[in-house]
Design a protein around this motif. Structure first.
Motif, short mmCIF file in Angstrom:
data_model
loop_
_atom_site.label_atom_id
_atom_site.label_comp_id
_atom_site.label_asym_id
_atom_site.label_seq_id
_atom_site.Cartn_x
_atom_site.Cartn_y
_atom_site.Cartn_z
N GLN A 116 -50.49 -43.24 -6.15
CA GLN A 116 -49.33 -44.12 -6.06
C GLN A 116 -48.79 -44.56 -4.54
N LEU A 117 -49.04 -43.57 -3.83
CA LEU A 117 -48.49 -44.15 -2.39
C LEU A 117 -49.43 -45.37 -1.76
N ILE A 118 -50.79 -45.13 -1.78
CA ILE A 118 -51.52 -46.33 -1.53
C ILE A 118 -51.64 -47.30 -2.14
N GLU A 119 -51.25 -47.36 -3.40
CA GLU A 119 -50.79 -48.55 -4.15
C GLU A 119 -49.35 -49.23 -3.71
N LEU A 120 -48.48 -48.54 -3.24
CA LEU A 120 -47.41 -48.73 -2.62
C LEU A 120 -47.44 -49.41 -1.54
N ALA A 121 -48.31 -48.89 -0.52
CA ALA A 121 -48.43 -49.30 0.59
C ALA A 121 -49.56 -50.48 0.63
N GLN A 122 -50.07 -50.91 -0.38
CA GLN A 122 -51.08 -51.89 -0.69
C GLN A 122 -52.36 -51.71 0.31
N LEU A 168 -44.50 -43.89 4.80
CA LEU A 168 -43.71 -43.42 3.56
C LEU A 168 -43.76 -41.96 3.27
N SER A 169 -44.85 -41.41 3.55
CA SER A 169 -44.92 -39.95 3.11
C SER A 169 -44.48 -38.95 4.19
N GLY A 170 -44.45 -39.47 5.19
CA GLY A 170 -43.79 -38.55 6.45
C GLY A 170 -45.08 -37.62 6.86
N LYS A 229 -60.83 -35.82 0.60
CA LYS A 229 -61.14 -34.62 -0.30
C LYS A 229 -60.80 -35.12 -1.64
N HIS A 230 -60.22 -36.10 -2.07
CA HIS A 230 -60.01 -36.53 -3.46
C HIS A 230 -60.92 -37.91 -3.74
N GLY A 231 -61.72 -38.03 -2.79
CA GLY A 231 -62.89 -38.93 -3.05
C GLY A 231 -62.04 -40.69 -3.21
N LEU A 232 -61.23 -40.66 -2.71
CA LEU A 232 -60.27 -42.16 -2.60
C LEU A 232 -60.60 -42.72 -1.33
N LYS A 233 -60.66 -44.24 -1.32
CA LYS A 233 -60.75 -45.07 -0.39
C LYS A 233 -59.80 -45.93 -0.37
N PRO A 234 -59.03 -46.08 0.76
CA PRO A 234 -57.92 -46.75 1.03
C PRO A 234 -58.34 -48.43 1.03
N ALA A 235 -59.37 -48.65 1.29
CA ALA A 235 -59.95 -50.11 1.15
C ALA A 235 -59.65 -50.58 -0.11
N ASP A 236 -60.08 -49.65 -1.08
CA ASP A 236 -60.22 -50.21 -2.57
C ASP A 236 -58.61 -50.66 -3.00
N PHE A 237 -57.72 -50.32 -2.42
CA PHE A 237 -56.16 -50.64 -2.75
C PHE A 237 -55.51 -51.54 -1.86
#
Length: 70
Positions: free
Chosen positions: A30-36, A45-47, A59-67
């Motif tokens: 949700q955070l990275i979607e909001l931050a595009q 946003l998250s502090g 850790k969660h296998g997420l890639k910011p570039a995908d968002f």
């Protein structure tokens, strides 16, 4: 009926660790979607420090570039 419902709830209940992991991953999505896809904005946003966020994403296998919005 109530006992049967409680049994089903207990069967579906996650461990505290699993629940925390699930929450954390959903929060990061949700955070990275909001931050595009912008990690600096997500950190603001998250502090959290940006480096710490990158670690959580790995850790969660997420890639910011995908968002990122094209």
């Amino acid at each position: 009926f109530i006992l049967q419902t409680r049994k089903l709830e207990i069967d579906r209940l996650k461990t505290l660790k699993e629940a925390k992991e699930h929450f954390e991953k959903n929060y990061l999505v949700q955070l990275i979607e909001l931050a595009q896809g912008n990690m600096s904005k997500a950190a603001e946003l998250s502090g959290k420090y940006r480096a710490d966020l990158y670690e959580l994403f790995r850790k969660h296998g997420l890639k910011p570039a995908d968002f990122r919005k094209e």
